[in-house]
Design a protein around this motif. Sequence first.
Motif, PDB file in Angstrom:
ATOM      1  N   LEU A   1     -36.204  68.978  84.833  1.00  0.00           N
ATOM      2  CA  LEU A   1     -36.242  68.768  86.283  1.00  0.00           C
ATOM      3  C   LEU A   1     -35.769  67.362  86.637  1.00  0.00           C
ATOM      4  O   LEU A   1     -34.955  67.183  87.550  1.00  0.00           O
TER       5      LEU A   1
ATOM      6  N   LYS B   1     -33.934  65.259  84.735  1.00  0.00           N
ATOM      7  CA  LYS B   1     -32.525  65.054  84.366  1.00  0.00           C
ATOM      8  C   LYS B   1     -31.590  65.720  85.371  1.00  0.00           C
ATOM      9  O   LYS B   1     -30.551  65.162  85.722  1.00  0.00           O
ATOM     10  N   LYS B   2     -31.957  66.911  85.835  1.00  0.00           N
ATOM     11  CA  LYS B   2     -31.123  67.643  86.774  1.00  0.00           C
ATOM     12  C   LYS B   2     -31.037  66.919  88.121  1.00  0.00           C
ATOM     13  O   LYS B   2     -30.004  66.954  88.784  1.00  0.00           O
ATOM     14  N   ASN B   3     -32.105  66.233  88.506  1.00  0.00           N
ATOM     15  CA  ASN B   3     -32.155  65.579  89.819  1.00  0.00           C
ATOM     16  C   ASN B   3     -32.088  64.053  89.729  1.00  0.00           C
ATOM     17  O   ASN B   3     -32.395  63.372  90.707  1.00  0.00           O
ATOM     18  N   GLU B   4     -31.676  63.528  88.585  1.00  0.00           N
ATOM     19  CA  GLU B   4     -31.673  62.077  88.376  1.00  0.00           C
ATOM     20  C   GLU B   4     -30.830  61.335  89.408  1.00  0.00           C
ATOM     21  O   GLU B   4     -31.257  60.322  89.967  1.00  0.00           O
ATOM     22  N   SER B   5     -29.647  61.836  89.712  1.00  0.00           N
ATOM     23  CA  SER B   5     -28.771  61.129  90.664  1.00  0.00           C
ATOM     24  C   SER B   5     -29.374  61.150  92.068  1.00  0.00           C
ATOM     25  O   SER B   5     -29.313  60.140  92.785  1.00  0.00           O
ATOM     26  N   ARG B   6     -29.983  62.260  92.465  1.00  0.00           N
ATOM     27  CA  ARG B   6     -30.609  62.323  93.797  1.00  0.00           C
ATOM     28  C   ARG B   6     -31.832  61.422  93.873  1.00  0.00           C
ATOM     29  O   ARG B   6     -32.072  60.780  94.904  1.00  0.00           O
ATOM     30  N   ILE B   7     -32.607  61.335  92.789  1.00  0.00           N
ATOM     31  CA  ILE B   7     -33.775  60.453  92.754  1.00  0.00           C
ATOM     32  C   ILE B   7     -33.326  59.000  92.840  1.00  0.00           C
ATOM     33  O   ILE B   7     -33.892  58.211  93.606  1.00  0.00           O
TER      34      ILE B   7
END
Length: 190
Positions: A141, A143-149
């Motif tokens: 979860l 890693k998949k959303n790292e750029s948005r976080i």
Amino acid sequence: MDVVQQKLGVLRTHLDQIPVLQQLEETAKVPKEHLVLGVGALLVIIIFFGVGAGSLCSVVGFCYPAFKSFEAIETKIRGDDTQWLVYWIIFAFFSIIEVFADFLLYWIPFYYAFKMAFLLWAFLPQTRGAKFLYDSFLKDLLKKNESRIDAALADAKKQAGSIGGDVAKVAGDVMAEAQKMATADDKKDE
């Protein structure tokens, strides 16, 4: 009754290895096995009836892991550092969810008993529950959303800086106005 005495004897044998309990027994004049069972019963009552259970869960979920994290930092073994970093990620994630779902948690019977069991499962080295949760669910979860976080954190930092600058400007204006008023009051008094 003999079975109970036998079990208390076994417990006493285990407790004899803890010097603090020996001192407590001598001070209180109460057998250490009775003290331990009494404190354990009190903790169970607190957890199941909710009186101070939230605070107790916070202390248990923080104090032991914080101490073990300190020990991990001070040793050269890398594996224990990872275990405690993963625990703190799970603890933070759980805490954030709990903040937003707090009004629902009130209605769950024995919530704090479940929370205490979860925290113990998560941090005990025998179970390594936090590592299991991280590897099974949270890692993918994050890693998949790292750029948005990262983008959300950068935006929050920028907005916090802007708000901080605005607050500082307003505070400066208020202080300048207060100083003018104080100066005007001093001139009137003369």
